[in-house]
Design an enzyme around this catalytic site. Structure first.
Site, PDB file in Angstrom:
ATOM      1  N   VAL A 123      16.299  48.258  13.333  1.00  0.00           N
ATOM      2  CA  VAL A 123      17.359  48.166  14.343  1.00  0.00           C
ATOM      3  C   VAL A 123      18.729  48.008  13.697  1.00  0.00           C
ATOM      4  O   VAL A 123      19.694  47.646  14.365  1.00  0.00           O
ATOM      5  CB  VAL A 123      17.092  46.984  15.309  1.00  0.00           C
ATOM      6  CG1 VAL A 123      15.759  47.173  16.027  1.00  0.00           C
ATOM      7  CG2 VAL A 123      17.123  45.639  14.577  1.00  0.00           C
ATOM      8  N   HIS A 139      12.692  51.056  18.069  1.00  0.00           N
ATOM      9  CA  HIS A 139      12.849  49.697  18.602  1.00  0.00           C
ATOM     10  C   HIS A 139      14.287  49.396  19.010  1.00  0.00           C
ATOM     11  O   HIS A 139      14.667  48.236  19.156  1.00  0.00           O
ATOM     12  CB  HIS A 139      12.365  48.674  17.573  1.00  0.00           C
ATOM     13  CG  HIS A 139      10.911  48.788  17.262  1.00  0.00           C
ATOM     14  ND1 HIS A 139      10.361  48.386  16.066  1.00  0.00           N
ATOM     15  CD2 HIS A 139       9.879  49.267  17.997  1.00  0.00           C
ATOM     16  CE1 HIS A 139       9.061  48.615  16.076  1.00  0.00           C
ATOM     17  NE2 HIS A 139       8.744  49.154  17.234  1.00  0.00           N
ATOM     18  N   CYS A 282      11.232  52.376  -2.207  1.00  0.00           N
ATOM     19  CA  CYS A 282      11.702  53.657  -1.646  1.00  0.00           C
ATOM     20  C   CYS A 282      12.944  54.146  -2.381  1.00  0.00           C
ATOM     21  O   CYS A 282      13.095  55.343  -2.648  1.00  0.00           O
ATOM     22  CB  CYS A 282      11.997  53.497  -0.161  1.00  0.00           C
ATOM     23  SG  CYS A 282      10.563  53.072   0.848  1.00  0.00           S
TER      24      CYS A 282
END
Length: 296
Positions: A123, A139, A282
């Protein structure tokens, strides 16, 4: 790729990815023409935003605090006051976080036509800040506020100014930051904090996010399923998929026999559905994957 050490405090320990795993992931991504990406909190920890579940460094590991529950927010004016006071103090820092190399790389893949759709469970708006267009914020987004009465959506920054005007003399000492943008304050610190209502109808204001215990809108879920049906491979980045709202798309991908790769530090709920599993940061792995060079 290195990142400032201060941002690594919320990233769990991981080994440097080996060349073979990197090659496997690059091969997987090179085959994909319409990639469906699911991102989670592990993508944003390298931007300095903590997550809930990471071993040793997540909110659950560091504290006994738990996130706001939807029913509690709706039911209790005192809980809303406490939530918004904490969010008010934490907002300047939370809203200032920047996309990291993983966000930027995924945006490059979108530009090259590699990423068909990206679904984020975060978010924090970092994908939007990176410039993503083919994006669903599953979300919601903490940068937007909605009225529970009339449904009006307004910028969170506007609400920050209203908080400041209503509470000119209110001061609180901030504690540890939480994943969704608030800080930890003691109850007595928020007793006199004033919370504004909707300017249009006087209704209750809530961040446009899906709190724990709430459900994602059916229309949003259906839309994401449609984008998944148009895709030919799935990449999970930085998510343990413990929450069903994201995990459900891996079940659908399995039913459709879509190839799945997972890039995440630590185990995930969908490991048994993946043909490839890479445990690494990542931000370390995605920038060196050159699959987008092979895009048409």
């Amino acid at each position: 790729m290195s990142i400032p050490s201060g941002r690594l405090c919320f990233v769990p320990p991981s080994s440097t990815v080996d060349a073979h795993a990197l090659e496997q992931l690059q091969t997987f991504l090179s085959r994909a023409k319409r990639l469906f990406v699911i991102s989670g909190a592990g993508l944003s920890t390298e931007s300095g935003i903590p997550d809930y579940r990471s071993e040793g460094v997540g909110l659950y590991a560091r504290t006994d605090r738990r996130p706001m529950q939807h029913a509690e927010f709706i039911r209790s004016a005192k809980s809303r006051q406490r939530y918004w006071a904490r969010n008010y103090v934490g907002w300047p820092q939370f809203s200032n976080h920047k996309p990291n190399s993983a966000h930027i790389t995924l945006k490059m893949w979108e530009d090259k036509g590699k990423v068909h759709w990206l679904v984020t469970q975060n978010v924090d708006a970092l994908h939007s800040k990176a410039g993503h267009q083919r994006l669903t914020e599953l979300h919601g987004c903490a940068h937007r506020v909605m009225c529970l009465g009339c449904g009006t959506i307004s910028p969170r920054e506007e609400l920050q100014r209203r908080f400041a005007a209503l509470n000119p003399d209110w001061v609180a000492q901030a504690g540890s930051v939480a994943p969704d943008g608030d800080v930890f304050l003691e109850d007595e610190q928020v007793l006199h904090f004033r919370v504004p209502s909707c300017k249009d109808c006087g209704g209750i204001l809530k961040p446009e996010v899906t709190f724990f215990g709430d459900t994602v809108k059916k229309g949003t879920v259906q839309f994401v399923h449609e984008r998944l049906a148009e895709s030919d491979a799935v990449l999970v980045t930085g998510s343990s998929l413990q929450v069903y709202s994201g995990y459900r798309f891996l079940l659908t991908a399995s039913d459709r026999k879509l190839p799945v790769a997972i890039l995440n530090i630590g185990p995930t709920r969908a490991d048994h559905l993946a043909e490839l599993r890479v445990s690494a940061r990542c931000g370390e792995v995605l920038p060196v994957i050159q699959s987008f060079w092979h895009c048409p």
